[in-house]
Write a protein that holds these residues in place. Sequence first.
Motif, PDB file in Angstrom:
ATOM      1  N   UNK A  45      -2.293 -10.317   7.848  1.00  0.00           N
ATOM      2  CA  UNK A  45      -2.856  -9.468   6.881  1.00  0.00           C
ATOM      3  C   UNK A  45      -3.690  -8.462   7.671  1.00  0.00           C
ATOM      4  N   UNK A  46      -4.416  -9.098   8.936  1.00  0.00           N
ATOM      5  CA  UNK A  46      -5.409  -8.375   9.954  1.00  0.00           C
ATOM      6  C   UNK A  46      -4.309  -7.359  10.570  1.00  0.00           C
ATOM      7  N   UNK A  47      -3.283  -7.549  11.030  1.00  0.00           N
ATOM      8  CA  UNK A  47      -2.247  -6.630  11.893  1.00  0.00           C
ATOM      9  C   UNK A  47      -1.860  -5.579  10.690  1.00  0.00           C
ATOM     10  N   UNK A  48      -1.443  -6.108   9.470  1.00  0.00           N
ATOM     11  CA  UNK A  48      -1.177  -5.251   8.396  1.00  0.00           C
ATOM     12  C   UNK A  48      -2.139  -3.938   8.138  1.00  0.00           C
ATOM     13  N   UNK A  49      -3.290  -4.750   7.898  1.00  0.00           N
ATOM     14  CA  UNK A  49      -4.316  -3.738   7.350  1.00  0.00           C
ATOM     15  C   UNK A  49      -4.761  -2.990   8.443  1.00  0.00           C
ATOM     16  N   UNK A  55      -1.854   4.347   9.287  1.00  0.00           N
ATOM     17  CA  UNK A  55      -1.035   5.366   8.473  1.00  0.00           C
ATOM     18  C   UNK A  55      -1.678   6.120   7.527  1.00  0.00           C
ATOM     19  N   UNK A  56      -2.566   5.460   6.757  1.00  0.00           N
ATOM     20  CA  UNK A  56      -3.231   6.382   5.540  1.00  0.00           C
ATOM     21  C   UNK A  56      -4.078   7.332   6.133  1.00  0.00           C
ATOM     22  N   UNK A 134      -1.119   1.181  -3.683  1.00  0.00           N
ATOM     23  CA  UNK A 134      -1.275  -0.366  -3.099  1.00  0.00           C
ATOM     24  C   UNK A 134      -2.157  -1.149  -3.949  1.00  0.00           C
ATOM     25  N   UNK A 135      -3.128  -0.696  -4.740  1.00  0.00           N
ATOM     26  CA  UNK A 135      -4.039  -1.703  -5.698  1.00  0.00           C
ATOM     27  C   UNK A 135      -2.974  -2.133  -6.917  1.00  0.00           C
TER      28      UNK A 135
END
Length: 262
Positions: A45-49, A55-56, A134-135
């Motif tokens: 999760x840390x890496x993905x966030x 990216x965003x 995403x939400x």
Amino acid sequence: MNGNYYAIDIWGLIAALVMVAIAAGISETMRMGVGRTLLWSACRALLQLCAMGFIMEYVIRSNNPWLVLLLVAFMLIAAVQITLSRAKGVPKGLAGPVFLSLVVTMLIMISLVTELIIRPQPWYAPQLVVPLTGMLLGNTVSALAVGLSRFFESMKERRDEVDTLLALGATTWEAARPSIVSSIRLGLLPTTASLASAGIVAVPGMMAGQIIAGGNPIDAAKYQFMILATIAALTLLADSIIMLMVYKRCFTALDQYQPVNG
């Protein structure tokens, strides 16, 4: 503190990881069997966030509709993979129905939100569309995984009842309907709980973030309600569509019940 937010330094991040490690240690001590999964999920999760943050930022600054659509498509594909990995006891070959249900429901909900509720300019405003996608996907993935797991489990538990109903002349839909209803209800439980507790027990992150950033509290509340209402509608619609597409897998061409191997 930096502007209107408090930055988290490396030590704060380590403290958060230590909390997860302690929880994982408790899990191993109690032999729950989820300790390693918890640690791996936290690191992932840390890496993905972090990656999604960069990216965003790039997509929002570029303000390119094709990049927005590409990112949304990638999120949809990832959502399918995560849904199937979380669902237990489901048959193979459900990637197509899950993808179709997510695409249909997301197109409907995003279109309604952007065209009827918020009406941003331009219509593909990345600062709105990407976080909203995403939400919505995050909540829908959990509901679909729970719903699918519950449906096939319920059909196995009700095998004798299903056979009896079919022998008495019931259609496959009538025989499967109790399992469909129970799976949709179970998938909706987290959403209905969030709606009931919002503003009293839970202070949603989007609303809190807008207020912390200096936004109008009423506007923040309206945005958060829009998110919760859309999630509720999306969850129910996606669960209903996927159930309509997969319930027949529990029956043969002659409308006889057949166990499904996960």
